[in-house]
Motif scaffolding. Structure first.
Motif, PDB file in Angstrom:
ATOM      1  N   ARG A  98       1.100  -1.126   0.363  1.00 27.04           N
ATOM      2  CA  ARG A  98      -0.349   0.288   0.284  1.00 27.04           C
ATOM      3  C   ARG A  98       0.861   1.464  -0.005  1.00 27.04           C
ATOM      4  NH1 ARG A  98      -4.759  -0.006   4.012  1.00 27.04           N
ATOM      5  NH2 ARG A  98      -5.288  -1.780   2.563  1.00 27.04           N
ATOM      6  N   LEU A  99       1.818   1.487   0.792  1.00 23.99           N
ATOM      7  CA  LEU A  99       2.594   2.572   0.977  1.00 23.99           C
ATOM      8  C   LEU A  99       3.908   2.856  -0.373  1.00 23.99           C
ATOM      9  CD1 LEU A  99       1.440   2.671   4.122  1.00 23.99           C
ATOM     10  CD2 LEU A  99       3.273   4.018   4.854  1.00 23.99           C
ATOM     11  N   ARG A 100       4.097   1.501  -0.407  1.00 22.63           N
ATOM     12  CA  ARG A 100       5.213   1.213  -1.473  1.00 22.63           C
ATOM     13  C   ARG A 100       5.040   0.794  -2.718  1.00 22.63           C
ATOM     14  NH1 ARG A 100      11.271  -0.303   1.185  1.00 22.63           N
ATOM     15  NH2 ARG A 100      11.882   1.197  -0.921  1.00 22.63           N
ATOM     16  N   GLU A 101       4.523  -0.264  -3.283  1.00 24.58           N
ATOM     17  CA  GLU A 101       3.920  -0.444  -4.240  1.00 24.58           C
ATOM     18  C   GLU A 101       3.379   0.903  -4.985  1.00 24.58           C
ATOM     19  OE1 GLU A 101       3.541  -4.353  -4.468  1.00 24.58           O
ATOM     20  OE2 GLU A 101       5.686  -4.278  -4.740  1.00 24.58           O
ATOM     21  N   GLU A 102       1.943   0.353  -4.703  1.00 27.16           N
ATOM     22  CA  GLU A 102       1.156   1.077  -5.095  1.00 27.16           C
ATOM     23  C   GLU A 102       0.902   3.319  -4.506  1.00 27.16           C
ATOM     24  OE1 GLU A 102      -2.193  -0.485  -2.853  1.00 27.16           O
ATOM     25  OE2 GLU A 102      -2.135  -2.162  -3.014  1.00 27.16           O
ATOM     26  N   HIS A 103       1.726   3.637  -3.743  1.00 25.40           N
ATOM     27  CA  HIS A 103       0.933   5.111  -3.411  1.00 25.40           C
ATOM     28  C   HIS A 103       2.808   5.552  -3.443  1.00 25.40           C
ATOM     29  CE1 HIS A 103      -2.759   4.113  -1.987  1.00 25.40           C
ATOM     30  NE2 HIS A 103      -2.452   5.326  -3.186  1.00 25.40           N
ATOM     31  N   GLY A 104       3.842   5.172  -3.441  1.00 22.52           N
ATOM     32  CA  GLY A 104       5.602   5.283  -2.906  1.00 22.52           C
ATOM     33  C   GLY A 104       5.502   6.660  -2.508  1.00 22.52           C
ATOM     34  N   VAL A 105       5.008   6.314  -1.173  1.00 19.38           N
ATOM     35  CA  VAL A 105       5.156   7.239  -0.573  1.00 19.38           C
ATOM     36  C   VAL A 105       6.368   7.199   0.697  1.00 19.38           C
ATOM     37  CG1 VAL A 105       2.169   8.439  -1.003  1.00 19.38           C
ATOM     38  CG2 VAL A 105       3.461   7.021   1.160  1.00 19.38           C
ATOM     39  N   ALA A 106       6.156   5.748   1.087  1.00 25.64           N
ATOM     40  CA  ALA A 106       7.189   5.976   2.057  1.00 25.64           C
ATOM     41  C   ALA A 106       8.993   4.473   2.351  1.00 25.64           C
ATOM     42  CB  ALA A 106       6.984   4.937   3.287  1.00 25.64           C
ATOM     43  N   TYR A 107      10.026   4.974   2.218  1.00 23.53           N
ATOM     44  CA  TYR A 107      11.269   4.246   1.895  1.00 23.53           C
ATOM     45  C   TYR A 107      10.771   3.048   3.164  1.00 23.53           C
ATOM     46  CZ  TYR A 107      13.065   7.423   5.314  1.00 23.53           C
ATOM     47  OH  TYR A 107      13.892   9.002   6.133  1.00 23.53           O
ATOM     48  N   GLU A 108      10.421   3.373   3.769  1.00 26.53           N
ATOM     49  CA  GLU A 108      10.608   1.981   5.203  1.00 26.53           C
ATOM     50  C   GLU A 108       9.105   2.072   5.102  1.00 26.53           C
ATOM     51  OE1 GLU A 108      13.589   0.566   9.257  1.00 26.53           O
ATOM     52  OE2 GLU A 108      13.795   2.026   7.399  1.00 26.53           O
ATOM     53  N   VAL A 109       9.295   0.703   5.754  1.00 28.03           N
ATOM     54  CA  VAL A 109       7.520   0.579   6.667  1.00 28.03           C
ATOM     55  C   VAL A 109       7.981  -0.756   7.420  1.00 28.03           C
ATOM     56  CG1 VAL A 109       5.753   1.466   4.706  1.00 28.03           C
ATOM     57  CG2 VAL A 109       6.323  -1.257   4.200  1.00 28.03           C
ATOM     58  N   ALA A 110       7.226  -0.794   8.380  1.00 29.18           N
ATOM     59  CA  ALA A 110       7.655  -2.088   9.618  1.00 29.18           C
ATOM     60  C   ALA A 110       6.595  -2.144  10.378  1.00 29.18           C
ATOM     61  CB  ALA A 110       9.179  -1.979   9.942  1.00 29.18           C
ATOM     62  N   VAL A 111       6.480  -3.685  11.135  1.00 28.21           N
ATOM     63  CA  VAL A 111       5.153  -3.794  12.438  1.00 28.21           C
ATOM     64  C   VAL A 111       6.667  -3.926  13.746  1.00 28.21           C
ATOM     65  CG1 VAL A 111       3.524  -4.903  12.748  1.00 28.21           C
ATOM     66  CG2 VAL A 111       3.576  -4.104  10.667  1.00 28.21           C
ATOM     67  N   HIS A 112       6.157  -3.261  14.270  1.00 26.59           N
ATOM     68  CA  HIS A 112       7.233  -2.969  15.858  1.00 26.59           C
ATOM     69  C   HIS A 112       6.031  -4.123  16.950  1.00 26.59           C
ATOM     70  CE1 HIS A 112       9.975  -3.215  18.908  1.00 26.59           C
ATOM     71  NE2 HIS A 112       9.352  -2.707  19.153  1.00 26.59           N
ATOM     72  N   TYR A 113       6.489  -6.305  17.624  1.00 25.44           N
ATOM     73  CA  TYR A 113       5.449  -6.193  17.649  1.00 25.44           C
ATOM     74  C   TYR A 113       6.849  -7.223  18.544  1.00 25.44           C
ATOM     75  CZ  TYR A 113       1.840  -9.607  19.647  1.00 25.44           C
ATOM     76  OH  TYR A 113       0.887  -9.801  20.933  1.00 25.44           O
ATOM     77  N   PRO A 114       7.589  -7.502  19.787  1.00 25.68           N
ATOM     78  CA  PRO A 114       8.436  -7.456  20.452  1.00 25.68           C
ATOM     79  C   PRO A 114       7.867  -8.788  21.102  1.00 25.68           C
ATOM     80  CG  PRO A 114       8.013  -5.396  21.345  1.00 25.68           C
ATOM     81  CD  PRO A 114       6.932  -5.097  20.483  1.00 25.68           C
ATOM     82  N   GLN A 115       8.492  -9.535  21.857  1.00 27.42           N
ATOM     83  CA  GLN A 115       8.079 -10.999  22.239  1.00 27.42           C
ATOM     84  C   GLN A 115       8.449 -10.738  23.899  1.00 27.42           C
ATOM     85  OE1 GLN A 115      10.364 -14.248  20.475  1.00 27.42           O
ATOM     86  NE2 GLN A 115       8.799 -14.079  19.344  1.00 27.42           N
ATOM     87  N   LEU A 116       7.355  -9.959  24.796  1.00 22.90           N
ATOM     88  CA  LEU A 116       7.784  -9.520  25.962  1.00 22.90           C
ATOM     89  C   LEU A 116       6.518  -9.831  27.407  1.00 22.90           C
ATOM     90  CD1 LEU A 116       7.718  -5.968  25.952  1.00 22.90           C
ATOM     91  CD2 LEU A 116       9.623  -6.864  25.310  1.00 22.90           C
ATOM     92  N   MET A 117       6.718 -10.356  28.810  1.00 25.68           N
ATOM     93  CA  MET A 117       6.584 -10.558  29.700  1.00 25.68           C
ATOM     94  C   MET A 117       4.976  -9.671  29.808  1.00 25.68           C
ATOM     95  SD  MET A 117       9.529 -11.607  31.912  1.00 25.68           S
ATOM     96  CE  MET A 117      10.644 -12.915  31.677  1.00 25.68           C
ATOM     97  N   GLY A 118       5.405  -8.816  29.806  1.00 24.00           N
ATOM     98  CA  GLY A 118       4.262  -7.300  30.082  1.00 24.00           C
ATOM     99  C   GLY A 118       3.182  -7.073  28.571  1.00 24.00           C
ATOM    100  N   PRO A 119       2.529  -5.823  28.896  1.00 20.73           N
ATOM    101  CA  PRO A 119       1.770  -5.585  27.002  1.00 20.73           C
ATOM    102  C   PRO A 119       2.764  -5.207  26.281  1.00 20.73           C
ATOM    103  CG  PRO A 119       2.069  -3.962  29.437  1.00 20.73           C
ATOM    104  CD  PRO A 119       2.805  -5.284  30.029  1.00 20.73           C
ATOM    105  N   ALA A 120       2.713  -5.408  25.089  1.00 22.93           N
ATOM    106  CA  ALA A 120       3.494  -5.273  24.139  1.00 22.93           C
ATOM    107  C   ALA A 120       3.180  -4.325  23.317  1.00 22.93           C
ATOM    108  CB  ALA A 120       4.247  -7.459  23.228  1.00 22.93           C
ATOM    109  N   PRO A 121       3.877  -3.589  22.936  1.00 21.71           N
ATOM    110  CA  PRO A 121       3.353  -2.637  21.756  1.00 21.71           C
ATOM    111  C   PRO A 121       3.033  -3.252  20.505  1.00 21.71           C
ATOM    112  CG  PRO A 121       5.303  -1.959  22.729  1.00 21.71           C
ATOM    113  CD  PRO A 121       4.997  -3.541  22.844  1.00 21.71           C
ATOM    114  N   PHE A 122       2.097  -3.512  19.986  1.00 23.83           N
ATOM    115  CA  PHE A 122       2.010  -3.264  18.443  1.00 23.83           C
ATOM    116  C   PHE A 122       1.599  -2.116  17.515  1.00 23.83           C
ATOM    117  CE2 PHE A 122      -0.556  -4.836  14.499  1.00 23.83           C
ATOM    118  CZ  PHE A 122      -0.258  -6.088  14.262  1.00 23.83           C
ATOM    119  N   VAL A 123       2.562  -1.647  16.918  1.00 21.79           N
ATOM    120  CA  VAL A 123       3.092  -0.136  15.996  1.00 21.79           C
ATOM    121  C   VAL A 123       3.039  -0.977  14.761  1.00 21.79           C
ATOM    122  CG1 VAL A 123       4.319   1.655  16.290  1.00 21.79           C
ATOM    123  CG2 VAL A 123       4.341   0.546  18.509  1.00 21.79           C
ATOM    124  N   LEU A 124       2.609   0.033  14.140  1.00 22.35           N
ATOM    125  CA  LEU A 124       2.662  -0.073  12.139  1.00 22.35           C
ATOM    126  C   LEU A 124       4.201   0.910  12.563  1.00 22.35           C
ATOM    127  CD1 LEU A 124      -0.710   0.221  11.218  1.00 22.35           C
ATOM    128  CD2 LEU A 124       0.861  -1.705  11.935  1.00 22.35           C
TER     129      LEU A 124
END
Length: 417
Positions: free
Chosen positions: A271-297
């Motif tokens: 969506r962001l790179r191929e279709e619209h060419g707006v971002a040079y980096e995209v990722a989803v951050h979801y670490p493995q934690l003992m507490g409430p883990a961030p789910f971040v775009l």
């Protein structure tokens, strides 16, 4: 009474190499409110002299064997890592025990590591990714244990001295620790490790130890943070604190992570790179934690494309709760998940670290295998239900030039008045 050290062994047909991982349940989430960075500083000091070796002698012993020794501070604990050949294992394994039971913490080494960490923190102030991530932590966890980067906060670190580090080092053996060995191992090492120099004085488990005592943090009142920086780059982080590793919804979120952010077929990449060419980096951050883990775009873009990038991120987030995945997308996410699991078990070091992580989190040794079997029963409806449960109040962290931030703030306000 049982030992406070749990030993796990996994013999592998490796070419005469082994890996050892020692987990200590005292991470940056244990930092005191005015000592954020203390456990990271302690971690850097453990390999600066221990047992019979001063810093130079310790470095000579490790490097003379062509081995690797390090200690890293994570949110949930300290991880000591040793990589060596089978021939040198019995000489080097005691180092892990001495680092915990007999660290030197020499005043000159404390000052040296403190200055090095402060220099790193100063350099990271110029990194928009780091600044956006630190700000997002503050939104999601406020003043709780997950509310700061493990490396700490500059103003706190400046005031940390050796007398604050000593009690942290003294408590290290008291927690329920885990040692995992994998690869070509010395004979009967599982039973002989406790009699080795360095490990011989390891204490019994403490009845007072309570691994569930931490305050990980709760969301701050604000839901958006603007970090102004003199740059033409804009970093956007949109997400929410969710669940610990092993939670019933964790596996669903891992499949979502694969769908959204793994590979060039992922939704964000397309969506962001191929279709619209707006971002040079995209990722989803979801670490493995003992507490409430961030789910971040996450997306990184230029000034002129920042507004459209944010609109597309918000659209992707809202769709998670409002629409269901297609069966084709779910099938692909399952395949990616299995591939990631296999990729994470290729080396001795990876296998030792995963076993120590599972045991530290009180999960079964066959947890990963169970997950690979369980994904077949996860439906698109369950994925949408999970999103509706955890994705209702996202928080947005932005780092970039002031003129871009003003525009992006208006975009956010239109969606979340």
């Amino acid at each position: 009474m049982s030992s406070a050290l749990d030993v796990l062994v996994e013999p592998l047909a490796s070419p005469g190499v082994m890996a050892a991982k020692l987990w200590l349940p005292f991470g940056s989430a244990c930092d005191a409110r005015d000592q954020r960075g203390a456990h990271d500083l302690l971690a850097s000091l453990l390999s600066r002299g221990c047992g019979p070796y001063n810093p130079k002698e310790l470095a000579d012993v490790v490097e003379g064997c062509g081995a690797g020794l390090r200690c890293d501070a994570q949110e949930d604990g300290l991880l000591l890592s040793l990589r060596s050949t089978l021939e040198d294992a019995e000489q080097l394994l005691p180092l892990l025990g001495w680092m915990v039971l007999e660290p030197h913490l020499a005043p000159d080494q404390v000052a040296l590591e403190k200055n090095l960490t402060l220099q790193m923190l100063q350099r990271q102030r110029e990194d928009p990714f780091h600044m956006a991530a630190v700000a997002w932590r503050g939104l999601a966890f406020n003043n709780g244990g997950y509310g700061h980067d493990p490396m700490g906060v500059e103003q706190d670190l400046q005031n940390i001295e050796r007398q604050q580090i000593l009690p942290l080092a003294q408590q290290l053996p008291s927690g329920q620790s885990v040692l995992s060995l994998a690869g070509s191992l010395p004979e009967d090492i599982e039973h002989r490790i406790r009699a080795m120099d360095g490990f011989r004085g390891w204490p019994q488990a403490s009845a007072e130890w309570n691994a569930g005592r931490l305050n990980y943090g709760t969301p701050a009142g604000e839901r958006i943070h603007l970090e102004s920086m003199d740059t033409e780059q804009v970093v956007l982080m949109l997400g929410q604190a969710t669940v610990p590793h092993g939670h019933p919804d964790d596996l669903v979120l891992r499949l979502l992570q694969c769908h959204l952010g793994v590979g060039m077929s992922s939704l964000l990449f397309r969506r962001l790179r191929e279709e619209h060419g707006v971002a040079y980096e995209v990722a989803v951050h979801y670490p493995q934690l003992m507490g409430p883990a961030p789910f971040v775009l996450l997306a990184a873009t230029g000034m002129e494309r920042a507004e459209l990038s944010l609109q597309l991120l918000l659209q992707s987030w809202d769709e998670l709760c409002q629409t269901t995945l297609s069966q084709a997308d779910l099938t692909l996410a399952r395949a990616k998940f299995i591939g990631q699991m296999a990729q994470g078990r290729q080396t001795c070091s990876q296998r030792a670290e995963r076993r120590v992580q599972l045991r530290a989190m009180a999960l079964r040794d066959d947890h990963d295998q169970s997950c690979m079997e369980a994904i077949a029963s996860i439906t698109v409806d369950r994925i949408q239900e999970t999103c509706q449960r955890w994705f209702q109040k996202p928080q947005l962290s932005l780092c970039g030039p002031p003129e871009s931030l003003e525009t992006l703030e208006r975009v956010w306000a239109n969606r979340h008045p």
